[in-house]
Design a protein around this motif. Sequence first.
Motif: not given
Lengths: 456, 152
Positions: A14-15, A68, A71, A73, A132, A137
């Motif tokens: 993820i950037p 990030y 897995v 986020f 989150l 998750v």
Amino acid sequence: MKLAEISRCFQGVIPSVVASADANGIPNVTYVSQVYLVDDRHVALSQQFFNKTRRNFDENPNGCVEIYDPVTFQAYRLRLRFLRSEKSGPLFDTMAMRILAIASHTGMEGVFRLVAADVFEVVKVEKVEGFLTGAPVGDEEVSPAGFRTELRGLQLVSDRINRADDLENLLAATLDALDVYFGFRHTIVLLYDHALQRLVTIACRGYGGGVGAEVAPGEGLIGTVASERRILRISGLNEKLRYGRAVRRSVMSDTGSLHVRPEIPLPGLPDAQSALIIPLLLEDQLIGVLAAESRDPLLFGEWDETYLGIIGNQIALGIDRVSSDESPAQATPQPHEPPVVRAIPPPPARARHTLTYYREDDTIFLDDEYLVRNVPGRILWKLVGEWKRQGRTAFTNRELRLDRSLGLPDIKDNLESRLILLRHRLREKCPNVQITPAGRGKFTLDVGAELDLVER
Amino acid sequence: MSTETFEHFMTGGVSVLVGTVDADGVPSCCRGIAIATRDNFDSVTVYVPAATAGETVANVATTRRVAVSCSHPLTHETLQIKGVTRGVRLAPASDEAFVRQRLDEFAAVLDEIGLPRRVTRSIAQWPAFAIDLSVEQVFDQTPGPKAGTLIR
């Protein structure tokens, strides 16, 4: 919180985001293509273009990066202080390699490259609380037992390499073991052909074909590994290719498409999300490349890089060992060994093919389809010629080595890899003509069709 | 850059990043959820989750300076807007549906590139702060040699 605890955030799936500010307090925020974990107190950011972020750090060393977990986020913020730019050295080389490979793949060499690795002290690491809602998750603890299993796998792969008595068995056993013990379902081995100056695919697993495919050093991910002779591990491959394509579109809108080389298709999986590619080296000599790829963006970790590097060294040594078992120097003529001639049974109604050898570009076509070229092509032409003229079906590696017309080099002739390539090409394209090993240094030509031979 | 181009970055599926700075020149960043304009881009409103934007809101209250990056994840086409804060408010309930829709659209794009909805649906989104800012400059920030070009 320690950086090592969030190491998978640095895999680049993820950037990441970087915020900076100039001397007048004007903020800037942008994605950054690579945040590299240097050690537990330092990270490095990739600098491809001398952009606003870079100018801001010259004026104001403070920065903030948000990264990030790929897995869950979950977001983490790193408070940074700029220390220095590195334009050479091991850190620069490692970061540059990933960018060079993507640039090469998207036809952007020279345009899209690492200018510097900017090194920062990490002043503080914090989890972004509330990012989150609810429990993350998909978070799973990594069991140390997994590492023990992989160490055992490493031992078993080594054992298979050492036991293999010829090149084809060595490569097949290695790729099989990588699949069984490490879960690497899609793997390719390419060997470097010094005469062709190209890498030629000699073994692959998980693709249903592909032997004979060629890559030039410097081209794409695999070619870059060959030319740089360094391991390349890329996660989030699609994301990085999209970034490269964005640069490509930007350049093309300026210069027109005539000045931009076409993108090189990835050999193997069209939707690969991660790749681990290692050069096979004997001292400084390039033997070939081993590439593994996956649709799982996180399949290859730092640990895989380490043990696949060890396996790569063993494969290179194994290739050298099985190739040296019957060196050209040992290939002295043995006049008392008559050529074996098999009685050719009267053929039943059989298929009929035309093999055409095009002298000018050293290629052989089966009917109207390209079959093989260069040394493997010349070998096939010799074999089918002697079969047609004399009915010969049994041959030896030794006589091929002594035949100067084949153009095999005197040292490191790679004869066995060329025979493997020829066998695979025939198996894929012409099941009626087969080359079958018949003991050490011997093989037979099995022809199950009428063959017309044409030379042009 | 045309109005159509600006509108291209006000649609759903856009990644919104917000950069701010405190009185000591220390920058900070956070993810935005949505961006909108009601006056042809003289001003924009950026929505940031209240759960994660405490520092951002504190910074704009102090220095008023904001940078907003809007990016299409599939193509990396990116704009950067720089401006001065007009005001920060708790987004009204009437904006909730819009904010939730924007996060859904963004999650759909992420799902397309491999980050599943089961992960992104837990991103905090509401309640949100709405940061209204006057647009002073707009830059093309698409990766490449033209990144950083002033377009308005």
